[in-house]
Write a protein that holds these residues in place. Structure first.
Motif, PDB file in Angstrom:
ATOM      1  N   THR A 163       0.807  -1.393  -0.134  1.00 14.41           N
ATOM      2  CA  THR A 163       0.162  -0.006   0.065  1.00 14.41           C
ATOM      3  C   THR A 163       0.609   1.297  -0.052  1.00 14.41           C
ATOM      4  O   THR A 163       0.734   2.218  -0.589  1.00 14.41           O
ATOM      5  N   GLU A 164       1.986   1.255   0.693  1.00 10.39           N
ATOM      6  CA  GLU A 164       2.777   2.491   0.945  1.00 10.39           C
ATOM      7  C   GLU A 164       3.617   2.506  -0.450  1.00 10.39           C
ATOM      8  O   GLU A 164       3.755   3.779  -0.849  1.00 10.39           O
ATOM      9  N   ALA A 165       3.771   1.487  -1.281  1.00  3.70           N
ATOM     10  CA  ALA A 165       4.493   1.581  -2.621  1.00  3.70           C
ATOM     11  C   ALA A 165       3.659   2.088  -3.570  1.00  3.70           C
ATOM     12  O   ALA A 165       3.906   2.967  -4.324  1.00  3.70           O
ATOM     13  N   ALA A 166       2.190   1.659  -3.537  1.00  5.28           N
ATOM     14  CA  ALA A 166       1.099   2.162  -4.509  1.00  5.28           C
ATOM     15  C   ALA A 166       0.861   3.580  -4.185  1.00  5.28           C
ATOM     16  O   ALA A 166       0.753   4.501  -5.378  1.00  5.28           O
ATOM     17  N   LEU A 167       0.852   4.200  -3.023  1.00  9.16           N
ATOM     18  CA  LEU A 167       0.678   5.728  -2.788  1.00  9.16           C
ATOM     19  C   LEU A 167       1.929   6.200  -3.298  1.00  9.16           C
ATOM     20  O   LEU A 167       1.815   7.352  -4.042  1.00  9.16           O
ATOM     21  N   ALA A 168       3.046   5.798  -3.024  1.00  8.23           N
ATOM     22  CA  ALA A 168       4.476   6.498  -3.501  1.00  8.23           C
ATOM     23  C   ALA A 168       4.732   6.688  -4.824  1.00  8.23           C
ATOM     24  O   ALA A 168       5.176   7.699  -5.519  1.00  8.23           O
ATOM     25  N   CYS A 169       3.981   5.640  -5.532  1.00  4.33           N
ATOM     26  CA  CYS A 169       4.029   5.387  -7.071  1.00  4.33           C
ATOM     27  C   CYS A 169       3.118   6.615  -7.737  1.00  4.33           C
ATOM     28  O   CYS A 169       3.600   7.142  -8.582  1.00  4.33           O
ATOM     29  N   LEU A 170       2.111   6.587  -7.372  1.00  9.44           N
ATOM     30  CA  LEU A 170       1.006   7.895  -7.646  1.00  9.44           C
ATOM     31  C   LEU A 170       1.817   9.039  -7.552  1.00  9.44           C
ATOM     32  O   LEU A 170       1.753   9.817  -8.327  1.00  9.44           O
ATOM     33  N   GLU A 171       2.207   9.293  -6.563  1.00  7.91           N
ATOM     34  CA  GLU A 171       2.801  10.784  -6.042  1.00  7.91           C
ATOM     35  C   GLU A 171       4.192  11.072  -6.873  1.00  7.91           C
ATOM     36  O   GLU A 171       4.069  11.974  -7.454  1.00  7.91           O
ATOM     37  N   ALA A 172       4.903   9.802  -7.388  1.00  5.67           N
ATOM     38  CA  ALA A 172       6.160  10.007  -8.127  1.00  5.67           C
ATOM     39  C   ALA A 172       5.611  10.507  -9.408  1.00  5.67           C
ATOM     40  O   ALA A 172       6.341  11.089 -10.108  1.00  5.67           O
ATOM     41  N   GLU A 173       4.621   9.587 -10.125  1.00  5.68           N
ATOM     42  CA  GLU A 173       4.159   9.846 -11.589  1.00  5.68           C
ATOM     43  C   GLU A 173       3.646  11.137 -11.765  1.00  5.68           C
ATOM     44  O   GLU A 173       3.725  11.741 -12.634  1.00  5.68           O
ATOM     45  N   LEU A 174       2.832  11.615 -10.636  1.00  2.67           N
ATOM     46  CA  LEU A 174       2.315  12.912 -10.547  1.00  2.67           C
ATOM     47  C   LEU A 174       3.362  14.073 -10.737  1.00  2.67           C
ATOM     48  O   LEU A 174       3.400  14.978 -11.493  1.00  2.67           O
ATOM     49  N   ALA A 175       4.447  13.940 -10.007  1.00  2.26           N
ATOM     50  CA  ALA A 175       5.404  14.827  -9.790  1.00  2.26           C
ATOM     51  C   ALA A 175       6.253  14.727 -11.231  1.00  2.26           C
ATOM     52  O   ALA A 175       6.897  15.947 -11.588  1.00  2.26           O
ATOM     53  N   ASP A 176       6.518  13.777 -11.866  1.00  3.26           N
ATOM     54  CA  ASP A 176       7.325  13.586 -12.947  1.00  3.26           C
ATOM     55  C   ASP A 176       6.601  14.204 -14.197  1.00  3.26           C
ATOM     56  O   ASP A 176       7.244  13.917 -15.388  1.00  3.26           O
ATOM     57  N   GLY A 177       5.130  14.110 -13.897  1.00  3.32           N
ATOM     58  CA  GLY A 177       4.396  14.219 -15.294  1.00  3.32           C
ATOM     59  C   GLY A 177       3.831  13.229 -16.044  1.00  3.32           C
ATOM     60  O   GLY A 177       3.321  13.290 -16.989  1.00  3.32           O
ATOM     61  N   SER A 178       4.072  12.004 -15.719  1.00  6.89           N
ATOM     62  CA  SER A 178       3.842  10.613 -16.459  1.00  6.89           C
ATOM     63  C   SER A 178       2.221  10.240 -16.208  1.00  6.89           C
ATOM     64  O   SER A 178       1.868   9.560 -17.020  1.00  6.89           O
ATOM     65  N   TRP A 179       1.866  10.774 -15.313  1.00  7.71           N
ATOM     66  CA  TRP A 179       0.275  10.369 -14.799  1.00  7.71           C
ATOM     67  C   TRP A 179      -0.335  11.650 -14.250  1.00  7.71           C
ATOM     68  O   TRP A 179       0.479  12.395 -13.449  1.00  7.71           O
TER      69      TRP A 179
END
Length: 224
Positions: free
Chosen positions: A37-53
């Motif tokens: 769950t922590e990884a899923a949240l971190a992935c969303l936030e990282a993709e938002l930050a780099d503009g890929s999602w």
């Protein structure tokens, strides 16, 4: 398995509505972190930050369908937003999702990823069968975080109810304080919803996979 059903009048008014119901028994929410769950949240936030999602907004057909449904039962969706719309807007603005507890964080991650409203109820606090129906105006609702407040949904508003009152207002806009899921909840009913006729197998399996390592049993069924 807990009885949760759509009232026939709601099913007839919203024939494209689909709901996945996950019942998790023996949830261990207070025994430490849930790494996936922590990884899923971190992935969303990282993709938002780099503009890929980017989280879906009201121009996305999946969110637009909920706006149309809200208007149909008399709610302005730009003032009272569907849960996934509000959560996505918060993520887009702040760059991070709130951390509540592992069970809630799990359905939030799935909700935003799939543009699918999600929620949960602590079954220890649920009184009898749960029904999604039109309010008649006499029901009582105490909002999450406001235990001394009592509201009365307007007639025609779609609500989740049990024998003791309203569990959510405006279909999925806000949960009740009574059935909130804390880290101490051991038996939890989760729901994932769509209003555009889309299948829910993928987000349901994603949520099941997050819950299963920390639960004794997770059962899935579908309504609609």
């Amino acid at each position: 398995m807990t009885d949760l059903h759509l009232h026939p009048a709601v099913a007839a008014a919203f024939p494209a509505a689909r709901i996945a119901v996950l019942t998790a028994r023996g949830v261990r929410g207070a025994t430490g972190p849930w790494p996936a769950t922590e990884a899923a949240l971190a992935c969303l936030e990282a993709e938002l930050a780099d503009g890929s999602w980017h989280p879906a907004d009201e121009h996305d057909p999946r969110i637009a369908a909920w706006h149309t449904a809200y208007r149909a039962f008399g709610t302005n969706p730009r003032r009272v937003r569907p849960s996934v719309d509000a959560l996505g807007r918060r993520l887009a603005k702040q760059g991070a999702l709130p951390r509540i507890n592992p069970a809630v964080d799990s359905y939030n991650a799935v909700s935003v990823r799939h543009a699918t409203p999600a929620g949960a109820f602590d079954l220890a606090a649920v009184d009898g069968p749960v029904e999604i129906r039109f309010a008649d105006g006499t029901e009582r609702f105490t909002p999450l975080g406001e235990p001394d407040t009592v509201e009365h949904p307007k007639p025609g508003e779609v609500v989740y109810t049990d024998a003791a009152g309203v569990l959510t207002r405006h279909w999925n806009h806000r949960d009740a304080h009574r059935t909130r899921v804390t880290e101490r909840a051991t038996d939890v009913l989760f729901v994932l919803e769509t209003m555009d006729g889309a299948e829910l197998a993928e987000p349901a399996e994603e949520l099941r996979a997050l819950l299963a390592p920390h639960s004794e049993e997770v059962a899935v069924r579908y309504l609609g």
